[in-house]
Design an enzyme around this catalytic site. Sequence first.
Site, PDB file in Angstrom:
ATOM      1  N   LYS A 112      44.953  41.764  38.414  1.00 18.43           N
ATOM      2  CA  LYS A 112      45.905  40.676  40.376  1.00 18.43           C
ATOM      3  C   LYS A 112      47.318  39.976  39.346  1.00 18.43           C
ATOM      4  O   LYS A 112      47.256  39.546  38.324  1.00 18.43           O
ATOM      5  CB  LYS A 112      44.880  39.820  40.570  1.00 18.43           C
TER       6      LYS A 112
HETATM    7  N1  GLU Z   1      44.273  44.630  46.248  1.00 16.71           N
HETATM    8  C1  GLU Z   1      43.146  45.549  47.000  1.00 16.71           C
HETATM    9  C2  GLU Z   1      41.809  44.641  46.428  1.00 16.71           C
HETATM   10  O1  GLU Z   1      41.208  43.730  46.574  1.00 16.71           O
HETATM   11  C3  GLU Z   1      43.086  46.805  46.425  1.00 16.71           C
HETATM   12  C4  GLU Z   1      43.774  46.946  45.316  1.00 16.71           C
HETATM   13  C5  GLU Z   1      43.964  48.448  44.691  1.00 16.71           C
HETATM   14  O2  GLU Z   1      43.861  49.259  45.229  1.00 16.71           O
HETATM   15  O3  GLU Z   1      44.305  48.220  43.328  1.00 16.71           O
HETATM   16  O4  GLU Z   1      41.052  45.951  46.525  1.00 16.71           O
END
Ligand code: GLU
Length: 435
Positions: free
Chosen positions: A125
Site C-alpha cells: 500500500k
Molecule cells: N485499493 C484497492 C484495494 O484496497 C485495489 C488495490 C489493487 O487493485 O491493487 O483493494
Amino acid sequence: MTDTLRGSEARILFRDKDTFLAEENPFEAMMERFDHAAKLLNLDPGLYKVLRNPEKQIIISVPILRDTGEVEVYTGYRVLYNTSRGPAKGGIRFDLNVTLEEVKALAAWMTWKCALVNIPFGGAKGGVVCDPSTMSMGELERVTRRYTAGIIETLGPDSDVPAPDVNTNERVMAWIMDTYSMHKRHTVTAVVTGKPVEMGGSLGRREATGRGCMFVTREALAKLRLSLTGARVAVQGFGNVGSIAAELMAKEGAIIVAVSDKSGALHSTTGLDVADLQKWVAQHRHLAGYPKADTITNDELLTLDCDVLVPAALENVITRKNAPRIKAKIICEGANGPTTAAADKILEEKGIFVVPDILANAGGVTVSYFEWVQDRGGYFWDEETVNRRLETIMVRSFNDVVALAEKHKVNMRIAAYMLSIDRVAAMHRLRGMYA
Ligand code: GLU
C-alpha cells in the site's frame, strides 16, 4: 526533509495519544485478528514472526512547486508487506490522515486479500499525506510524478504494482505509468492497474470493487435465505465503491434506503434513485443539498433498520460505541478496516453476518489482476468475460470462507484470515528461508 518527517511523526503520536483509542489503531486491529487466526492455525513461531512484520517500509519526502511558486513538501509512504506469493500489489491513497501505521495495516490487508482470492500477488500500500481537494490538477500531477520517482526502485510489473485507492483514480494511474515508462525508456503498461481503458486499463475495473460487493452480498443473503430483490440496503460512503455497489444492487432489485458521504446522509424508506444521486454528485461534488430525500446523520445511517449495511468509506466506522445499536442482518465491508476488533465481538454476539473487507472488497484487486494479465499478454478481454470471471472468483472465495467458518466454528472474518494466512504460510514453507 527532517521537518516533514518530524511533522508526520508528530501527527502519528498525536493521533495515537490523544484521539486514537487503541481500538482505532489500524495495524493493531489487523494484528488482533491475525493473532486469533494464527493461533487456530497453529502457525509455527518462526513463520508467525515473519508474517507479523512488513518486508519493506519506504518513507520519502515529496517536494513540489505549488502554482503560487512556493515549495511544499509532502510525506509519502510505500509499504511492501509480503511478496512471497508474487509482486506486491495495492493502491495508493492521497489523504491528510495517512500515517505509516495505517499504510502498514492496509498493506497487510492486501497480502491477505490477494491470498484469499488466490491471485499470484503479495500485498502493498502507498500513501501521500496531502489534501487533493485543495490542489490544482497541475499540483496533483506533480505530487504523483515526484512520489512515483521517489519509489521507482520498488515499482515494476514483477515487483510492485500500484492501483487507485482513496482520492486517486485513473488519471493518477496514467501519470504513474507515464513517469515509470519515461524512466525505463519504454512503455510499461503493467506497472500499474486501474488505468484508463485507452492505455491498457481493463474493462470493468472501475466498477469491479462495487460489483464484487454486490456478488458477495447476494451470496450472503442467499445463505440467510433472503434475496437481493427487495432487500433494504444502507450504504455509507458514496465514492467509487459505495456508489457502484448501490447502483448494481439496485439493478438487482435491492431498495437503497440510505446513502452518505462526508457532507451528510440521505434516507428514503421507498428507495433512493441511485442514478439520480450519481448525477447530483457529478454536478455538486457532494450529496449535500439533494432535494428528493430526507437527511439523517451518519450515526442514524449506520444504525438504520435494514437488511444490509455496506460501510464503503474509511477505517473505524463500526466501533464498540455504535455496534450494539446496529440492526442490519448483514454487513458487507466495501471499505478496508471499517470495523474495529472490539466491534467484531459485539456483532458476533448479535448474530450479524459480516462479509469481511478482505473478501467483500476483493473484486477491485481481482480485476487489477485481470488487467495485469491482459497488459502482459497484450490481449484484451470483453467486459462480459471480465465480469463473469470476477463472479466466479468472488463466489468461490465466499464459499471457501463459509466452509472454513463452519468447519472451525469461527466467524467469517477469522475464517478469511485463516484461509489467507495459511496460503501465505504454505508459500513460505515451500520456498524455505534464504539466509
Ligand atoms: N485499493 C484497492 C484495494 O484496497 C485495489 C488495490 C489493487 O487493485 O491493487 O483493494
